[in-house]
Design an enzyme around this catalytic site. Structure first.
Site: not given
Ligand code: GLY
Ligand code: MN
Ligand code: MN
Length: 437
Positions: A347, A358
Site C-alpha cells: 500500500h 481518507h
Molecule cells: N484506517 C484507514 C487507513 O489507515 O487508511
Molecule cells: Mn490511514
C-alpha cells in the site's frame, strides 16, 4: 460541541467568493435504516457540515453568490411531539440565530422555494451523481424553471460540481480545525496506550477493542472514525481485517488501527506491539525497519517537499531493510525497480486526513506533478510490512504484520505529529507493557 459562527461563515464566504455567481445546493446525508425502524447512528455529510456546523438530518444549504451573497438553510421544523421521542431539534428560528445563516426555512418549504431560487441564475453548483434522491429533486426544479422560459425566466446554463471547489478549501486546515484534529489525535493516542496496557495473552481482540472505545467515548469523541482493525498474529497480514474476534496468543504481535471522530474530525493511528510485552528477535528486526522508515517519511513531510516524498523516503528504508534481513534479493535500486518489495509492502504511505479519514483534496497539481506539501495540510504517515508464509521467505518472519501510523500536520517550519502521544519505540512499548503487568 465545537462551533464558532465566525469560522463557519468564513468558510461559506470563501466558497461564495470562488463561485463568483450562481447558486449552490449542498444537502446533508440521509438517515439510513439498519433494520425495520432502527437506524444506523446518524452521520452528517462532510461537505454540508464543513459549511454549516449543523448536525441534524433533513437539511440543505443553499448559497447564492453574486452582488448580494446569501446563505440559506432549510431544516426540520420544531415539533414537540417528535422531540419527545427523538430529542432536541433546532427549528428555523434557533438555527438562524445559533448558526448565523441569512435566512432559514423549514425543509417542507424547499420544493416550493427552489424553482424561484434557481431562476435567472447563470450557473448551478451541485454535485450531480452523488445522491440519486437529490438528483431527482434538482432535475425536477431545473425543469420547472425551464418551463418558465416564456415568462422571461432563465434556468442555469451550467452545472458545476460544488464539491470540487470545497475540496481544495478543505485541504488546508484552519487553526480551528487544527485544534480539533489535535484533540481528536490526542484522544486516540491515549486510547492506543490504554489498549496496549490492557493487552495480555489469552484475551480476545474484541476485549482490546473495548478498551480503546472506552477511552474514545470517555473523552467525548462521538464515534470511531472508521472500522477499527484489531489484528493479532497472522490476522495483521490481512490489510482490512476487522472481524476482531480472535484470541491473542503469547508470542504474537497485535496490530491496532483505530481512530476517533471528534466533532466531525478524524484521527487515524496504527500501533503494533507484542501481546506478551516483549518483541521476539525477528519481530524486533522487522519493527525497527518499519519504524525507521516511518521516521524517515515524517522527516520529509515538510513544506519543501511534495506529496510523494514521504512515500519515497519510507520505501527507501523499507527496501534496504528487506534486503538486509533476507526478504528481498538484489540491490536497493533493483528491488525498487522490479517491485519485489510489494510482496511485503503493497500500500501507499498515507492519505489526507480531515473530516473524512481518507480526506478530500488533490494529490497532484494541475500540471500533473505531485502536490507540494503546504502548511495546513494534514496527512497520515503509515508504512508497514506484511509477511505471509511463502517458499521465498525465511520462516522466522512468517505471519508478522506491522504498521505504524501517525497523523502529521504540515507547519511553516516543518511538521507537528498530532498523534505523538501514542508510544512507539521498542523500549517505550516494552517498558509500558512491563509496567502494566
Ligand atoms: N484506517 C484507514 C487507513 O489507515 O487508511
Ligand atoms: Mn490511514
Ligand atoms: Mn489507519
Amino acid at each position: 460541541m465545537s462551533f464558532s459562527i465566525e469560522e463557519f461563515s468564513a468558510r461559506r464566504d470563501q466558497l461564495l467568493a470562488s463561485m463568483v455567481k450562481g447558486v449552490a445546493i449542498v444537502p446533508t446525508a440521509a438517515e439510513m435504516v439498519r433494520n425495520r425502524d432502527s437506524h444506523f447512528p446518524y452521520r452528517f455529510d462532510s461537505y454540508f457540515y464543513y459549511l454549516t456546523g449543523f448536525k441534524e438530518p433533513d437539511a440543505v444549504l443553499i448559497l447564492i453568490a453574486g452582488e448580494a451573497p446569501k446563505s440559506i438553510l432549510f431544516c426540520r421544523e420544531k415539533d414537540m411531539e417528535r422531540e419527545i421521542w427523538d430529542g432536541f431539534r433546532y427549528g428555523p428560528d434557533a438555527a438562524k440565530e445559533t448558526f448565523g445563516f441569512d435566512e432559514v426555512y423549514t425543509f417542507s418549504q424547499l420544493g416550493e422555494m427552489m424553482p424561484k431560487l434557481l431562476s435567472n441564475q447563470a450557473q448551478l453548483f451541485y454535485s450531480l451523481g452523488a445522491d440519486a434522491v437529490w438528483d431527482v429533486k434538482v432535475t425536477k426544479w431545473l425543469n420547472l424553471v425551464k418551463d418558465l422560459a416564456r415568462t422571461g425566466v432563465s434556468a442555469p446554463e451550467a452545472v458545476r460540481d460544488v464539491r470540487q471547489l470545497v475540496d481544495q478549501q478543505r485541504l488546508i486546515k484552519t487553526p480551528f480545525e487544527i485544534d480539533l484534529m489535535r484533540r481528536s489525535a490526542d484522544i486516540a493516542a491515549v486510547a492506543h496506550n490504554r489498549a496496549m496496557q490492557k493487552t495480555a495473552p489469552g484475551k480476545m481482540e474484541n476485549e482490546i477493542e473495548a478498551e480503546f472505545l472506552h477511552e474514545f467515548y470517555r473523552k467525548g469523541a462521538q464515534a470511531p472514525a472508521y472500522t477499527s482493525i484489531v489484528a493479532g498474529g497472522a490476522n495483521a497480514c490481512t490489510l482490512h481485517y476487522n472481524a476482531n474476534n480472535t484470541k491473542l496468543n503469547d508470542g504474537d504481535l497485535l496490530l491496532i488501527d483505530a481512530g476517533c471522530e471528534l466533532d466531525g474530525y478524524a484521527s487515524d493511528i496504527t500501533r503494533t506491539f507484542p501481546v506478551s510485552g516483549k518483541f521476539s528477535g525477528p519481530q524486533k528486526d522487522l519493527y525497527e525497519i518499519v519504524l525507521a522508515s516511518q521516521l524517515a517519511a515524517i522527516e520529509v513531510a515538510t513544506p519543501n517537499h511534495h506529496w510523494n516524498s514521504p512515500h519515497e523516503a519510507a520505501l527507501d528504508v523499507l527496501v534496504q531493510g528487506f534486503i538486509d534481513i533476507g526478504l528481498c534479493k538484489g540491490t536497493k535500486e533493483q528491488v525498487l525497480e522490479n517491485g519485489d518489495y510489494r510482496q511485503f509492502y503493497m500500500h501507499r504511505t498515507g492519505h489526507w486526513l480531515g473530516l473524512d479519514v481518507h480526506d478530500v483534496g488533490d494529490y497532484k497539481n494541475k500540471q500533473g506533478d505531485w502536490a507540494a506539501l503546504e502548511a495546513g495540510h494534514v496527512l497520515t504517515v503509515e508504512p508497514g510490512c506484511y509477511v505471509r508464509p511463502a517458499d521465498n521467505v525465511p520462516e522466522a518472519f512468517w505471519n508478522i504484520g506491522i504498521r505504524i501510523e501517525d497523523d502529521v500536520l504540515i507547519t511553516a517550519q516543518g511538521n507537528e505529529v498530532l498523534s505523538k502521544g501514542a508510544i512507539k519505540t521498542v523500549a517505550d512499548i516494552e517498558a509500558q507493557m512491563a509496567g502494566s503487568k
